[in-house]
Design an enzyme around this catalytic site. Structure first.
Site, short mmCIF file in Angstrom:
data_model
loop_
_atom_site.label_atom_id
_atom_site.label_comp_id
_atom_site.label_asym_id
_atom_site.label_seq_id
_atom_site.Cartn_x
_atom_site.Cartn_y
_atom_site.Cartn_z
N ARG A 41 12.18 3.55 0.91
CA ARG A 41 11.88 2.64 2.02
C ARG A 41 13.09 1.74 2.21
O ARG A 41 13.62 1.21 1.23
CB ARG A 41 10.65 1.80 1.70
CG ARG A 41 10.65 0.53 2.52
CD ARG A 41 9.37 -0.03 2.92
NE ARG A 41 8.36 0.88 3.39
CZ ARG A 41 7.16 0.45 3.77
NH1 ARG A 41 6.88 -0.81 3.72
NH2 ARG A 41 6.27 1.30 4.21
N ARG A 85 0.81 -1.22 0.00
CA ARG A 85 0.00 0.00 0.00
C ARG A 85 0.84 1.27 0.00
O ARG A 85 0.46 2.24 -0.65
CB ARG A 85 -1.06 -0.04 1.10
CG ARG A 85 -0.73 0.59 2.40
CD ARG A 85 -1.58 0.00 3.46
NE ARG A 85 -1.38 -1.46 3.51
CZ ARG A 85 -2.35 -2.34 3.69
NH1 ARG A 85 -3.56 -1.95 3.87
NH2 ARG A 85 -2.08 -3.62 3.73
N THR A 86 1.95 1.30 0.69
CA THR A 86 2.72 2.54 0.73
C THR A 86 3.27 2.88 -0.65
O THR A 86 3.16 4.01 -1.11
CB THR A 86 3.86 2.45 1.76
OG1 THR A 86 3.30 2.11 3.03
CG2 THR A 86 4.63 3.74 1.88
N LYS A 109 23.35 -6.83 -6.91
CA LYS A 109 24.74 -7.08 -7.36
C LYS A 109 25.73 -6.41 -6.43
O LYS A 109 26.92 -6.38 -6.71
CB LYS A 109 24.92 -6.55 -8.79
CG LYS A 109 23.99 -7.21 -9.78
CD LYS A 109 24.17 -6.61 -11.17
CE LYS A 109 23.13 -7.17 -12.14
NZ LYS A 109 22.93 -6.30 -13.28
N HIS A 136 7.91 6.38 9.98
CA HIS A 136 7.14 6.23 8.75
C HIS A 136 6.25 7.48 8.71
O HIS A 136 5.05 7.42 9.01
CB HIS A 136 6.32 4.93 8.83
CG HIS A 136 5.68 4.50 7.56
ND1 HIS A 136 5.61 5.30 6.43
CD2 HIS A 136 5.03 3.35 7.23
CE1 HIS A 136 4.98 4.63 5.48
NE2 HIS A 136 4.62 3.46 5.94
#
Ligand code: ASP
Length: 325
Positions: free
Chosen positions: A110, A60-61, A88, A138
């Site tokens: 995030r 959702r974010t 990598k 958040h």
């Protein structure tokens, strides 16, 4: 050019003053209407390029940011760590510098490590928005929770908000706590001792270890998910035991002295921290939180890219945006 009123980045709600928080919420209020139109778009961020850089799974974010960006007409690119050069061994800063070499304006990040957005913000000139970092903050979730509480109760100041569950692993709890305290709410945490950070009373937060006491005290419950992916040991005996002792159930809410507003940041674990009858019940505002999330993120993106400069009033801001809408 006047300084953007929020500064360059949004890294957390700690330290953001009440005027700035209210400015974001007021702008979000006027952006809500865009999502109700048949053509859900305004040209506010036309020509801006935003990268959503997600080092953790998120539904959702990430989608909410993406909708907010698209509804403001920004160009957006999504990068998930899986399947990218991060796998990598590329560092966060190298990834960001490479993106900047492609001339981007903003990074929404995030990351599982607390502090990663700040680390990035200190090293690149693009705006950085924290979309959740480790157990730290958040901020847009905190803001959308504040907006939803304000919608439900008229104001945040003086309301009693209890955040329930896995506080120790929760960035949502931290952002909520800072935002709520700044706006003058009374804040409590409720959960088992193993999931409670120590010393929170010193910040002005009340602590309950029995859900019944929290329900008796509160106007609002914000029910958190148990963050198993961030737990390093057995913090609770079992899910069944947690639900038996701390579950927010319809029976428990029936005994509350007043109707409680129920929030949950999602994703929900029904039957673990919250009963389905509560999640889908008349006092749940969980889906309003999701709707408000887009408006709050639109407001943050708009203000960070220079909208609503300190010189302008909020009416002027709303007015000028509507003219170009
Ligand atoms: N979606 C929120 C977060 O990213 C809450 C959760 O995951 O439980 O922190």
């Amino acid at each position: 050019m006047t300084e953007p009123v929020l500064g360059k980045d949004l890294l957390g709600l700690e330290g953001l003053d009440a005027d700035r928080i209210r400015l974001i919420l007021d702008n979000a209020e006027s952006f809500k209407e865009v999502s109700e139109r048949s053509i859900k778009k305004v040209p506010t961020l036309r020509g801006k390029t935003i990268v959503n850089l997600f080092y953790e799974p998120s539904t959702r974010t990430r989608i909410s940011f993406e909708f907010a960006e698209k509804r403001l007409s920004a160009d957006t690119v999504n990068i998930a760590s899986a399947g990218s050069s991060v796998e990598k061994g590329e560092t966060l800063v190298d990834t960001a510098r490479n993106l900047e070499a492609m001339r981007i304006d903003m990074v929404v990040v995030r990351h599982p490590s607390s502090g990663a957005p700040k680390f990035l913000a200190d090293r690149i000139p693009s705006n950085v928005v924290n979309a959740g970092d480790g157990r730290h903050e958040h901020p847009t979730q905190g803001l959308l929770d504040l907006l939803t509480i304000r919608d439900a109760l008229g104001e945040v100041a003086g309301r009693r908000v209890c955040i329930v569950g896995d506080i120790v692993h929760s960035r949502v709890a931290r952002s909520n706590m800072w935002g709520l305290l700044t706006l003058g709410a009374e804040v409590a945490f409720c959960g088992p001792r193993t999931l409670m950070p120590s010393g929170v009373e010193a910040l002005g937060v009340q602590v309950f270890h029995r859900i019944e006491e929290a329900i008796e005290w509160a106007d609002v419950l914000n029910v958190l998910r148990l963050q198993f992916e961030r737990m390093e040991a057995g913090f609770i005996p079992s899910l069944g035991e947690y639900y038996r002792v701390f579950g927010v159930t319809a029976e428990r809410l029936e005994r509350a002295p007043r109707d409680l507003v129920i929030l949950h940041p999602g994703p929900m674990n029904r039957g673990v921290e919250i009963d389905s009858r509560v999640a889908d019940g008349p006092h749940s505002v969980i889906l309003q939180q999701v709707t408000n999330g887009i408006a709050v993120r639109m407001a943050v993106l708009y203000l960070l890219t220079g909208g609503g400069s300190a010189a302008g009033g909020s009416t002027q801001r709303t007015g000028s945006r509507r003219e170009t809408a």
